[in-house]
Design an enzyme around this catalytic site. Structure first.
Site, PDB file in Angstrom:
ATOM      1  N   CYS A  11       0.863  -1.185   0.000  1.00  0.00           N
ATOM      2  CA  CYS A  11       0.000   0.000   0.000  1.00  0.00           C
ATOM      3  C   CYS A  11       0.901   1.237   0.000  1.00  0.00           C
ATOM      4  O   CYS A  11       2.111   1.122  -0.156  1.00  0.00           O
ATOM      5  CB  CYS A  11      -0.996  -0.006   1.160  1.00  0.00           C
ATOM      6  SG  CYS A  11      -0.282   0.197   2.801  1.00  0.00           S
ATOM      7  N   ASN A  14       2.464   1.515   4.136  1.00  0.00           N
ATOM      8  CA  ASN A  14       2.805   0.265   4.825  1.00  0.00           C
ATOM      9  C   ASN A  14       2.584   0.350   6.333  1.00  0.00           C
ATOM     10  O   ASN A  14       3.301  -0.269   7.103  1.00  0.00           O
ATOM     11  CB  ASN A  14       4.245  -0.165   4.477  1.00  0.00           C
ATOM     12  CG  ASN A  14       4.590  -1.588   4.900  1.00  0.00           C
ATOM     13  OD1 ASN A  14       5.730  -1.863   5.260  1.00  0.00           O
ATOM     14  ND2 ASN A  14       3.647  -2.488   4.844  1.00  0.00           N
ATOM     15  N   CYS A  16      -1.094   0.799   7.339  1.00  0.00           N
ATOM     16  CA  CYS A  16      -2.519   0.512   7.509  1.00  0.00           C
ATOM     17  C   CYS A  16      -2.922  -0.757   6.757  1.00  0.00           C
ATOM     18  O   CYS A  16      -3.006  -1.833   7.335  1.00  0.00           O
ATOM     19  CB  CYS A  16      -3.379   1.683   7.030  1.00  0.00           C
ATOM     20  SG  CYS A  16      -3.191   3.201   8.002  1.00  0.00           S
ATOM     21  N   ARG A  17      -3.153  -0.624   5.465  1.00  0.00           N
ATOM     22  CA  ARG A  17      -3.733  -1.730   4.695  1.00  0.00           C
ATOM     23  C   ARG A  17      -2.802  -2.916   4.499  1.00  0.00           C
ATOM     24  O   ARG A  17      -3.198  -4.062   4.754  1.00  0.00           O
ATOM     25  CB  ARG A  17      -4.212  -1.215   3.328  1.00  0.00           C
ATOM     26  CG  ARG A  17      -5.338  -0.212   3.448  1.00  0.00           C
ATOM     27  CD  ARG A  17      -5.624   0.478   2.129  1.00  0.00           C
ATOM     28  NE  ARG A  17      -4.507   1.357   1.760  1.00  0.00           N
ATOM     29  CZ  ARG A  17      -4.421   2.005   0.610  1.00  0.00           C
ATOM     30  NH1 ARG A  17      -5.367   1.860  -0.297  1.00  0.00           N
ATOM     31  NH2 ARG A  17      -3.394   2.800   0.361  1.00  0.00           N
ATOM     32  N   SER A  18      -1.576  -2.674   4.044  1.00  0.00           N
ATOM     33  CA  SER A  18      -0.717  -3.828   3.734  1.00  0.00           C
ATOM     34  C   SER A  18      -0.292  -4.624   4.959  1.00  0.00           C
ATOM     35  O   SER A  18      -0.258  -5.855   4.896  1.00  0.00           O
ATOM     36  CB  SER A  18       0.471  -3.429   2.851  1.00  0.00           C
ATOM     37  OG  SER A  18       1.254  -2.417   3.442  1.00  0.00           O
ATOM     38  N   ASP A 128      -7.862   3.471   1.582  1.00  0.00           N
ATOM     39  CA  ASP A 128      -6.964   3.818   2.683  1.00  0.00           C
ATOM     40  C   ASP A 128      -7.782   4.356   3.856  1.00  0.00           C
ATOM     41  O   ASP A 128      -8.487   5.352   3.717  1.00  0.00           O
ATOM     42  CB  ASP A 128      -5.973   4.882   2.196  1.00  0.00           C
ATOM     43  CG  ASP A 128      -4.817   5.089   3.156  1.00  0.00           C
ATOM     44  OD1 ASP A 128      -4.903   4.640   4.316  1.00  0.00           O
ATOM     45  OD2 ASP A 128      -3.816   5.711   2.740  1.00  0.00           O
TER      46      ASP A 128
END
Length: 156
Positions: A11, A14, A16-18, A128
């Site tokens: 993401c 690196n 939050c999402r990933s 995000d």
């Protein structure tokens, strides 16, 4: 036995999402008894958060779901394109950045795709949650659970 498959979740920052996707996938692979078959990590397209831990809201969300998450943000490297089988990213911006970087890498092995392309509910983009609420992190978690499960099934 050496790992036979590899996946890098990507993401923007690196944090939050990933790292959520990485943690979810690692738990699913562990629960299915195939974690030793995989090399699993996550990284950023940007340099914004290098060295930082995951966002506290993401950590809280993972804790609520009993999913262990330990990660330090890093940026995607040229070597990642040569050593990972899959690079699964979260949105069109990540996809564009990765495809640009991949085009400059000799012997690019990684298949660059949207993680959402595996969603049985067909939600392609994982938005995000950084500027959002706890509920936005919950939504990311739910999408990652669906997508990672489908990806794991497709690669078992």
């Amino acid at each position: 036995m050496a790992t036979s498959k590899s996946v890098l979740f990507v993401c923007l920052g690196n944090i939050c999402r990933s790292p959520i996707a990485e943690a979810v996938f690692r738990k699913q692979a562990t629960d299915k008894g195939v974690a030793n078959d995989w090399r699993i990590d996550s990284a950023a397209t940007s340099t914004y958060e290098i060295g930082n831990p995951p966002d506290h809201r993401g950590l809280a969300c993972m804790k609520r779901h009993a999913v262990p998450m330990r990660h330090v943000a890093r940026q995607v490297t040229q070597d990642d394109f040569q050593s990972y089988d899959y690079m699964l990213c979260m949105d069109e911006s990540n996809l564009s950045d990765l495809n640009k970087k991949a085009s400059k890498v000799k012997n690019c092995k990684a298949k660059v795709e949207l993680l959402g392309s595996y969603d049985p509910q067909k939600v392609l983009i994982i938005r995000d949650p950084y500027y959002g609420s706890d509920q936005d992190f919950e939504t990311v978690y739910e999408q990652c659970v669906r997508c990672c499960n489908a990806f794991l099934e497709a690669n078992s």
